[in-house]
Design a protein around this motif. Structure first.
Motif, PDB file in Angstrom:
ATOM      1  N   ASP A  72      -1.017 101.145  40.090  1.00 60.42           N
ATOM      2  CA  ASP A  72      -0.193 100.133  39.439  1.00 60.42           C
ATOM      3  C   ASP A  72       1.289 100.459  39.539  1.00 60.42           C
ATOM      4  N   VAL A  98       3.766  97.295  37.371  1.00 60.18           N
ATOM      5  CA  VAL A  98       3.074  96.480  36.365  1.00 60.18           C
ATOM      6  C   VAL A  98       1.776  97.191  36.002  1.00 60.18           C
ATOM      7  N   MET A  99       1.540  97.331  34.712  1.00 60.65           N
ATOM      8  CA  MET A  99       0.320  97.986  34.255  1.00 60.65           C
ATOM      9  C   MET A  99      -0.819  96.979  34.224  1.00 60.65           C
ATOM     10  N   MET A 100      -1.929  97.293  34.907  1.00 61.23           N
ATOM     11  CA  MET A 100      -3.094  96.418  34.960  1.00 61.23           C
ATOM     12  C   MET A 100      -2.678  94.970  35.299  1.00 61.23           C
ATOM     13  N   GLU A 118      -3.763  92.612  36.943  1.00 60.75           N
ATOM     14  CA  GLU A 118      -4.762  91.531  36.960  1.00 60.75           C
ATOM     15  C   GLU A 118      -4.630  90.655  35.723  1.00 60.75           C
ATOM     16  N   LEU A 119      -4.142  91.237  34.610  1.00 61.90           N
ATOM     17  CA  LEU A 119      -4.010  90.455  33.375  1.00 61.90           C
ATOM     18  C   LEU A 119      -3.010  89.320  33.572  1.00 61.90           C
ATOM     19  N   ARG A 126     -11.352  94.609  37.456  1.00 59.74           N
ATOM     20  CA  ARG A 126     -10.295  95.230  38.247  1.00 59.74           C
ATOM     21  C   ARG A 126     -10.740  96.626  38.703  1.00 59.74           C
TER      22      ARG A 126
END
Lengths: 143, 385, 350
Positions: free
Chosen positions: B56, B61-63, B65-66, B81
């Motif tokens: 990431d 950007v953290m995670m 997919e959110l 993910r």
């Protein structure tokens, strides 16, 4: 939009996150050893293989490496590369030779710089000895 | 017994150093929409989304997919993910396939991407850690010593890597999506390019790319009803071993040897070189082609270089490898593994255009990651197994 | 679908800061214990899947080191999700459903104490329009609580009662972190931290790890005296744009709950991954739990919130309670993302 505008293709949003790292029980012993000019490995509680630097576990057995072993400062080059690419996190002058060195008494190689002889003389199988920085610079936590 | 599953749609973006024309949502959507169009499906037909990408920190950007939920039509749906280092694109496709094979979903969209231009990948890979002195940087610094180890033990001619790079760069010219397009590429040009991490030369390494790849994986009922060519998934496999341990053979990792051996068994393949028509494998540095030829049981140990040298892996050879130009020509890290899987599927669907292997019936997709320790692979065929 | 049961669960005691051990050293005893209790030999476990995030660990590829704690030699079938361990469990369950393996290990770990969690989690938001404003987790949760309060769905007293109840329940859980008897009136007299949230409405910062072993029907019955069956498991996602959601509702939880079959039988208790007090009240509604259903007897995330493990821990704690005979049918829930964006619901039976 009434006026023609250049599209926005990039914005800069600085990200800053601070972390406090924990080396772990076994790595801490290794780091304290460096401060005393010692190379401390750790033997697997199950298979006895000696890891340096120890990272906490023998990944083969998934058990701790709790027996500390002081190792010789001599070893053999397993493989090497000559690095000619700069990197932000490396303070070594380019080009330089980084080698995987199997210390006598260890079962896993560690990385070291070979700076005391020309690159063309460095080869796999060569015997090498650790050359320490001046004692005043022995502080692995702040290098 | 698991359900049959097949790839019924594939979409790729153009790979490039900087895709400034799209945001991250725009990038993944470009691949996803192309995959849906290829499958003749709409967003509403998709039951679940499986997304993969590498660290990431590459995009900051953290995670992510959110925040990509809307862009991938994920709202109200299950979304997973996956992250298994460089093999992630392959692992992501396998997780998507398993959702169909398990009979949980009928049609799953799977997407992998990387948009390295939005952050500093070298920074993400080279954070200054306290209490550890970094001596080698990035993947090249890690893999160069392994390549030297391979050269030493196999006695491969020193220009083997150059030959691989030349082949893959020429193949890339037949692939409209490939990032590096070098029409005037030559042996000498590669040989004379700067040595970065000895023995790896500049033109023997992969680029850093922005890009995304997507696939739609469907069950047998929908695949047959679609009336479109399908890549039937004959077998998938994943294997992992630790990064560093006493006695590890980093040059010829056991996880790769085991992974491919089990894969062939599942797919009913006895002689991989004879029975597999072509392969897309993860070669980020040219020398990994001969190494993986051995690891994949296409060649005896220490003889993989002969396949390269004799032209067996060329597009007109008996075991074509990386017809698309491979990772050496496009490396959107998180997507690179899925691109291999998708390109294998394109071959058996007969949709690979200029880099199509005529009559390909069985193809291998391969990805690896970490310190040569994560492996994911699949075999696809033009008919169900 | 194949019958799949949880055959063992283990976790670290949750602490404010694990300053001595690294991740591998923290994980080893947990994985040892869960494998030992499963009755399945380590080598026989068919699949392993972990859940963690690089942004907690402060380094890329941080999950790779966790492999050292698993015993991946000879090489194993293994995968990783950049999600809470509950989704690692889901992937493991899918692998068993494929018929490819009969047992699996799912684990997760995280040390929130290494960085500034509330600010780090702000990096989950849209990087172009939201993250530059650095909306920390507590502020986003406060926006959500305000919507619920204004709609009259719950009161600040209800929220304080949730916090007091969870921390009272945690007194019976030796592995919980924040526990004790709190007087609701006194809690309500405290100043706001981020209005309308007070300190008690927010979770503690916790370090820890958790691990579960699951097995398919016959194997589960063979190795375990008290297998806890996964009767339904589903997960769904809501929009990421806070402005486009009614934050007082959780449609993804509601849908996942329906798909998992929550309403197909009576629920004895629930373990809900509600890091903020008002989120328990939102989740209760979304899952259609009756007023008398016991929620978070373990203390829940208000008693210990090990990010990346807190969801898996809910499933684990629920399975423990059923195995101990303190309930027959339970619902366990995990969440991810700002203001309950993504939710997983799992129905467990003894």
């Amino acid at each position: 939009m009434s006026e023609e505008q250049e599209p926005v293709t990039r914005i800069i949003t600085p990200v800053k996150v601070d972390y406090e790292y924990t080396p772990g029980v076994t790595s801490e012993r290794f780091l304290l050893g460096l401060k005393q000019g010692k190379l401390l490995g750790a033997a697997c509680d199950e298979c006895g293989r000696v890891y340096i630097p120890p990272r906490g576990a023998c990944p083969r057995c998934a058990v701790p490496t709790s027996k500390i072993r002081e190792l010789a400062h001599k070893g053999t080059i397993i493989t090497l590369t000559i690095v000619r690419v700069p990197s932000d996190n490396i303070d070594v002058e380019l080009p330089y030779c980084a080698a995987s060195i199997l210390l006598d008494g260890a079962d896993i190689s560690m990385t070291g710089l070979i700076q005391e002889c020309p690159f063309e003389e460095v080869r796999i199988g060569m015997r090498v000895e650790a050359v320490w920085k001046p004692e005043a610079e022995w502080d692995p936590a702040h290098r | 017994m698991a359900e049959h599953a097949a790839v019924v749609g594939i979409g790729q973006t153009k790979y490039d150093a900087k895709r400034l024309d799209v945001s991250q949502p725009g990038l993944v959507r470009e691949a996803a929409i192309r995959a849906l169009e290829d499958a003749g499906l709409e967003w509403k037909d998709i039951d679940a989304v499986v997304i993969g990408k590498a660290p990431d920190m590459f995009e900051g950007v953290m995670m992510p997919e959110l925040f990509l939920a809307e862009a991938l039509g994920g709202v109200g749906k299950p979304m997973l993910r996956v992250h298994t280092a460089g093999s992630v694109g392959g692992s992501t496709a396998i997780v998507a396939a398993s959702l169909v094979q398990a009979g949980i979903h009928e049609r799953v969209l799977t997407v992998s991407y990387e948009k390295q231009s939005e952050s500093n990948a070298m920074w993400a890979l080279s954070i200054k850690m306290p209490f550890a002195v970094a001596m080698v940087a990035g993947a090249g610094g890690f893999f160069a010593p392994l390549i030297r180890g391979y050269m030493q033990r196999s006695g491969a001619p020193e220009d083997t890597g150059i030959r691989v790079a030349l082949k893959d760069r020429q193949n890339a010219l037949k692939n409209q999506y490939a990032h590096l397009q070098m029409p005037d590429i030559s042996f000498d040009m590669i040989a004379n390019s700067p040595m970065l991490w000895d023995p790896i030369r500049y033109l023997e390494t992969c680029p850093s790319s922005d890009g995304a790849c997507a696939m739609v994986i469907a069950d047998a009922k929908h695949t047959k009803a679609s009336g479109r060519p399908a890549a039937w998934i004959h077998a998938t496999n994943m294997k992992t071993e630790p990064t560093l341990f006493a006695g590890r053979d980093q040059v010829m990792p056991q996880a790769g040897l085991d992974c491919s051996a089990e894969l062939y068994k599942k797919a009913g393949i006895q002689n991989p070189r004879a029975e597999i028509d072509c392969a897309e494998i993860y070669v980020p540095f040219s020398w990994f082609e001969p190494m993986w030829m051995e690891n994949l049981h296409f060649a005896p140990i220490n003889e993989g270089w002969k396949m390269t040298y004799e032209g067996a892996t060329a597009i007109d050879g008996d075991m074509p490898v990386n017809m698309s130009g491979g990772v050496l020509s496009s490396n959107a890290i998180g997507a690179s593994g899925m691109i291999r899987f998708a390109e294998a599927a394109m071959q058996v669907r007969g949709q690979a255009g200029e880099h199509q292997i005529e009559g390909a019936k069985k193809a291998l997709g391969h990805a690896y990651g970490g310190g040569s320790q994560y492996f994911s692979m699949w075999i696809v065929g033009d008919q169900p197994l | 679908m194949r019958d799949v049961a949880i055959v063992s669960y283990s976790q670290t005691p949750y602490v404010r800061s694990e300053r001595v051990r690294n991740e591998v050293e923290m994980l080893m005893p947990v994985i040892d214990a869960v494998v030992e209790q499963s009755g399945i030999a380590r080598r026989e476990i068919g699949f392993t899947c972990s859940g963690s995030t690089d942004y907690l660990a402060g380094q890329s590829f941080s999950f790779v080191m966790a492999v050292d704690a698993v015993g991946a030699w000879p090489p194993i079938k293994e995968s990783h999700v950049e999600m809470d361990g509950a989704w690692a469990l889901y992937e493991a369950w899918v692998k068993i459903q494929c018929g490819e393996v009969d047992s699996a290990l799912a684990f997760s770990f995280g040390r929130s104490s290494m960085g500034e969690t509330a600010e780090t989690l702000a990096l989950q938001t849209d990087p172009y329009t939201v993250a530059p404003l650095c909306p920390d987790t507590i502020s986003m949760a406060a926006l959500q609580a305000r919507v619920g309060l204004d709609k009259g769905l719950f009161s600040e007293r209800d929220m304080a009662e949730v916090a007091a109840r969870c921390r009272r329940a945690a007194k019976d859980n030796p592995e919980a972190q924040l526990k004790g008897d709190f007087d609701v009136d006194k809690l309500l007299a405290e100043p706001y931290l981020v209005s309308p949230l007070r300190k008690h409405d927010c979770p503690p910062i916790s370090d820890g790890a958790a691990a579960i072993v699951i097995a398919a029907g016959d194997l589960a019955k063979q190795v375990s005296k008290k297998p806890v069956w996964i009767r339904g498991i589903d997960h769904r996602l809501d929009s990421h744009q806070l402005g486009s959601r009614d934050l007082s509702l959780s449609p993804s939880t509601e849908l996942a709950g329906k798909k998992a079959g929550v309403a197909q039988g009576p629920i004895d208790f629930a373990e809900l991954h509600a890091p903020f007090s008002h989120q328990e009240l939102i989740l209760r509604r979304a899952l259609g739990l009756a007023d008398d259903v016991l929620v978070n007897p373990s203390g829940g995330p208000l008693a210990a919130n090990p990010i990346m493990s807190a969801g898996l821990a809910r499933i684990g704690e629920a399975s423990r309670r059923i195995a101990a005979g303190k309930g027959q049918r339970a619902v366990a829930h995990a969440t991810s993302g700002p203001c309950l964006q993504q939710n997983l619901v799992c129905v467990l039976e003894g």
